[in-house]
Design a protein around this motif. Structure first.
Motif, PDB file in Angstrom:
ATOM      1  N   LEU A 130       1.680  -8.905  11.414  1.00  0.00           N
ATOM      2  CA  LEU A 130       2.109  -7.511  11.448  1.00  0.00           C
ATOM      3  C   LEU A 130       2.430  -7.129  10.014  1.00  0.00           C
ATOM      4  N   LEU A 131       1.627  -6.252   9.445  1.00  0.00           N
ATOM      5  CA  LEU A 131       1.654  -5.991   8.009  1.00  0.00           C
ATOM      6  C   LEU A 131       2.054  -4.563   7.698  1.00  0.00           C
ATOM      7  N   THR A 132       2.843  -4.403   6.647  1.00  0.00           N
ATOM      8  CA  THR A 132       3.026  -3.111   5.999  1.00  0.00           C
ATOM      9  C   THR A 132       2.333  -3.170   4.646  1.00  0.00           C
ATOM     10  N   LYS A 133       1.385  -2.271   4.429  1.00  0.00           N
ATOM     11  CA  LYS A 133       0.594  -2.282   3.202  1.00  0.00           C
ATOM     12  C   LYS A 133       0.855  -1.003   2.407  1.00  0.00           C
ATOM     13  N   VAL A 134       0.873  -1.146   1.101  1.00  0.00           N
ATOM     14  CA  VAL A 134       1.008  -0.014   0.188  1.00  0.00           C
ATOM     15  C   VAL A 134      -0.082  -0.114  -0.862  1.00  0.00           C
ATOM     16  N   SER A 183      -1.540   5.344  -0.392  1.00  0.00           N
ATOM     17  CA  SER A 183      -1.738   5.050   1.022  1.00  0.00           C
ATOM     18  C   SER A 183      -0.717   4.018   1.475  1.00  0.00           C
ATOM     19  N   THR A 184      -0.284   4.149   2.722  1.00  0.00           N
ATOM     20  CA  THR A 184       0.547   3.121   3.337  1.00  0.00           C
ATOM     21  C   THR A 184       0.119   2.958   4.786  1.00  0.00           C
ATOM     22  N   PHE A 185       0.006   1.713   5.239  1.00  0.00           N
ATOM     23  CA  PHE A 185      -0.464   1.406   6.580  1.00  0.00           C
ATOM     24  C   PHE A 185       0.445   0.376   7.225  1.00  0.00           C
ATOM     25  N   TYR A 224     -12.442 -10.941  13.746  1.00  0.00           N
ATOM     26  CA  TYR A 224     -11.202 -10.452  13.145  1.00  0.00           C
ATOM     27  C   TYR A 224     -10.739  -9.187  13.864  1.00  0.00           C
ATOM     28  N   HIS A 225      -9.457  -9.181  14.260  1.00  0.00           N
ATOM     29  CA  HIS A 225      -8.799  -8.001  14.826  1.00  0.00           C
ATOM     30  C   HIS A 225      -8.106  -7.221  13.716  1.00  0.00           C
ATOM     31  N   GLN A 226      -8.176  -5.888  13.787  1.00  0.00           N
ATOM     32  CA  GLN A 226      -7.371  -5.037  12.904  1.00  0.00           C
ATOM     33  C   GLN A 226      -7.127  -3.707  13.611  1.00  0.00           C
ATOM     34  N   HIS A 227      -5.851  -3.374  13.825  1.00  0.00           N
ATOM     35  CA  HIS A 227      -5.480  -2.145  14.508  1.00  0.00           C
ATOM     36  C   HIS A 227      -4.243  -1.578  13.810  1.00  0.00           C
ATOM     37  N   GLY A 228      -4.254  -0.275  13.513  1.00  0.00           N
ATOM     38  CA  GLY A 228      -3.082   0.264  12.845  1.00  0.00           C
ATOM     39  C   GLY A 228      -3.133   1.757  12.608  1.00  0.00           C
ATOM     40  N   ILE A 229      -2.102   2.232  11.924  1.00  0.00           N
ATOM     41  CA  ILE A 229      -1.964   3.651  11.596  1.00  0.00           C
ATOM     42  C   ILE A 229      -1.467   3.760  10.163  1.00  0.00           C
ATOM     43  N   GLY A 230      -1.928   4.808   9.456  1.00  0.00           N
ATOM     44  CA  GLY A 230      -1.552   4.939   8.058  1.00  0.00           C
ATOM     45  C   GLY A 230      -1.427   6.380   7.609  1.00  0.00           C
ATOM     46  N   GLN A 243      -1.761  -2.984  -5.106  1.00  0.00           N
ATOM     47  CA  GLN A 243      -1.824  -3.246  -3.676  1.00  0.00           C
ATOM     48  C   GLN A 243      -0.737  -4.242  -3.319  1.00  0.00           C
ATOM     49  N   GLY A 244       0.048  -3.903  -2.312  1.00  0.00           N
ATOM     50  CA  GLY A 244       1.104  -4.802  -1.866  1.00  0.00           C
ATOM     51  C   GLY A 244       1.126  -4.896  -0.357  1.00  0.00           C
ATOM     52  N   ALA A 245       1.545  -6.043   0.179  1.00  0.00           N
ATOM     53  CA  ALA A 245       1.606  -6.242   1.626  1.00  0.00           C
ATOM     54  C   ALA A 245       2.800  -7.124   1.969  1.00  0.00           C
ATOM     55  N   LEU A 246       3.493  -6.774   3.059  1.00  0.00           N
ATOM     56  CA  LEU A 246       4.568  -7.585   3.624  1.00  0.00           C
ATOM     57  C   LEU A 246       4.188  -7.948   5.050  1.00  0.00           C
ATOM     58  N   GLN A 247       4.363  -9.228   5.425  1.00  0.00           N
ATOM     59  CA  GLN A 247       4.014  -9.723   6.753  1.00  0.00           C
ATOM     60  C   GLN A 247       5.293 -10.165   7.450  1.00  0.00           C
ATOM     61  N   TYR A 248       5.478  -9.725   8.746  1.00  0.00           N
ATOM     62  CA  TYR A 248       6.759  -9.900   9.412  1.00  0.00           C
ATOM     63  C   TYR A 248       6.761 -10.935  10.531  1.00  0.00           C
TER      64      TYR A 248
END
Length: 336
Positions: free
Chosen positions: A164-168, A138-140, A114-120, A186-191
């Motif tokens: 590509l996710l925006t998480k809250v 938190s938001t990532f 599994y890949h996971q890379h991001g900033i929050g 917890q919420g997530a949007l995938q683009y």
């Protein structure tokens, strides 16, 4: 495809290197705390590695320039024998004070397929010195992909789509006249490709009668849009699949023996947590009967009645081991 992952990793490494150089300029010293790490799953075999903590001396993992990392080599040498996890947290001084820190966090990992890379961005509000009473936000923004489903105990619960996710995330914990309570969202949007969203809301209330007896109540609501990947859909008995990544026990198959998982006698707690459906859900996850039995929405209520058990008291008296293991006995009732 591989070039894309290398570019993401290189960008995160350069940003981390820049921050590390800035750390050297601002502080007289930096403390590295290594620790050996050994783990096992059915794809990597015995995984040997090192965990690494980085901090300014004397800050006790609560100061600037915090590093949490791990690097491992798989002794069975699968397709990706080297894996890693890296998290670097930098407080925002103008928005932070004791117990009320705001911070920027970088994360990057390639492990267990599994890949996971991001900033929050993280923000915590704490009431005085009591760490049990707090609000956290938190938001990532993350890029994620399951690139090898061989690691998963149940491959049908996963897609291999790029995300590509925006998480809250928001969590509130405090006390009322009954005891401690906790509310989380917890919420997530995938683009990428098919746009979709998913969210969960959980509320818990503890009602202790004394040291040994008490009541725990929990409510859960989950909703995912029509095109959501299976790792964001809901089973009746277990946590959603993407949350299995949060624990080393469930991140890859074989850490918990696969025959145990397939027997239906091991429940991964979370989600709707309707424990009586564990066997039926697991029987649909192996793929032999078609698609796994999953829902786009679910509502559940769980209750647990704790009672005195002398075995639990014996666990608490075992030196050192009692700090890592606990034993509870309770009666439960679930509805959904």
């Amino acid at each position: 495809m591989a070039h894309k992952y290398l570019l993401i990793l290189s960008a995160l490494f350069c940003l981390f290197q820049f921050t590390a150089e800035d750390t050297h300029a601002q502080t007289k010293s930096y403390e590295w705390i290594p620790a050996p790490d050994v783990w096992y799953n059915d794809v990597d075999g015995i995984r040997l590695g090192i965990r690494l903590k980085g901090q300014v001396p004397g800050t006790f993992e609560d100061g600037p320039h915090r590093l949490d990392a791990g690097f491992w080599l798989s002794t069975w040498f699968p397709k990706t024998p080297v894996s890693y996890y890296l998290s670097f947290t930098e407080p925002i001084q103008n928005w932070s004070e004791y117990g009320n820190e705001a911070s920027i966090q970088l994360i990057s990992s390639i492990r267990t397929g599994y890949h996971q890379h991001g900033i929050g961005f993280n923000k915590r509000w704490q009431q005085g010195f009591d760490e049990r009473k707090f609000n956290e936000f938190s938001t990532f923004v993350t890029f994620e992909k399951r690139f090898d489903r061989e690691y998963t105990p149940f491959p049908t619960l996963w897609s291999e789509d790029e995300k590509l996710l925006t998480k809250v995330l928001f969590e509130l914990q405090n006390e009322n006249s009954l005891g401690r309570y906790n509310l989380s969202y917890q919420g997530a949007l995938q683009y990428l490709n098919n746009f979709y969203g998913a969210m969960t809301t959980t509320g818990t209330q503890q009602i202790p009668f004394n040291e040994y007896w008490g009541l725990r109540l929990r409510g859960y609501f989950g909703l995912a849009s029509a095109d959501s990947a299976p790792e964001y859909l809901f089973s009746r008995s277990s946590s959603i699949s993407v949350n299995w990544l949060n624990s080393g026990l469930t991140r890859a198959k074989g850490t918990i023996p696969q025959p145990w998982m397939e027997s239906g006698n091991v429940q991964v707690s979370g989600g709707a947590n309707l424990r009586g459906y564990t066997g039926r859900d697991i029987s649909s996850f192996d793929g032999s009967s078609g698609n796994p039995f999953l829902f786009n929405s679910i509502v559940a209520f769980n209750s647990e009645f704790d009672y005195y058990n002398p075995v639990a008291m014996l666990f608490e008296q075992i030196p050192y081991l009692s700090e890592f293991l606990s034993f509870r006995s309770y009666l439960f009732f679930d509805a959904g």
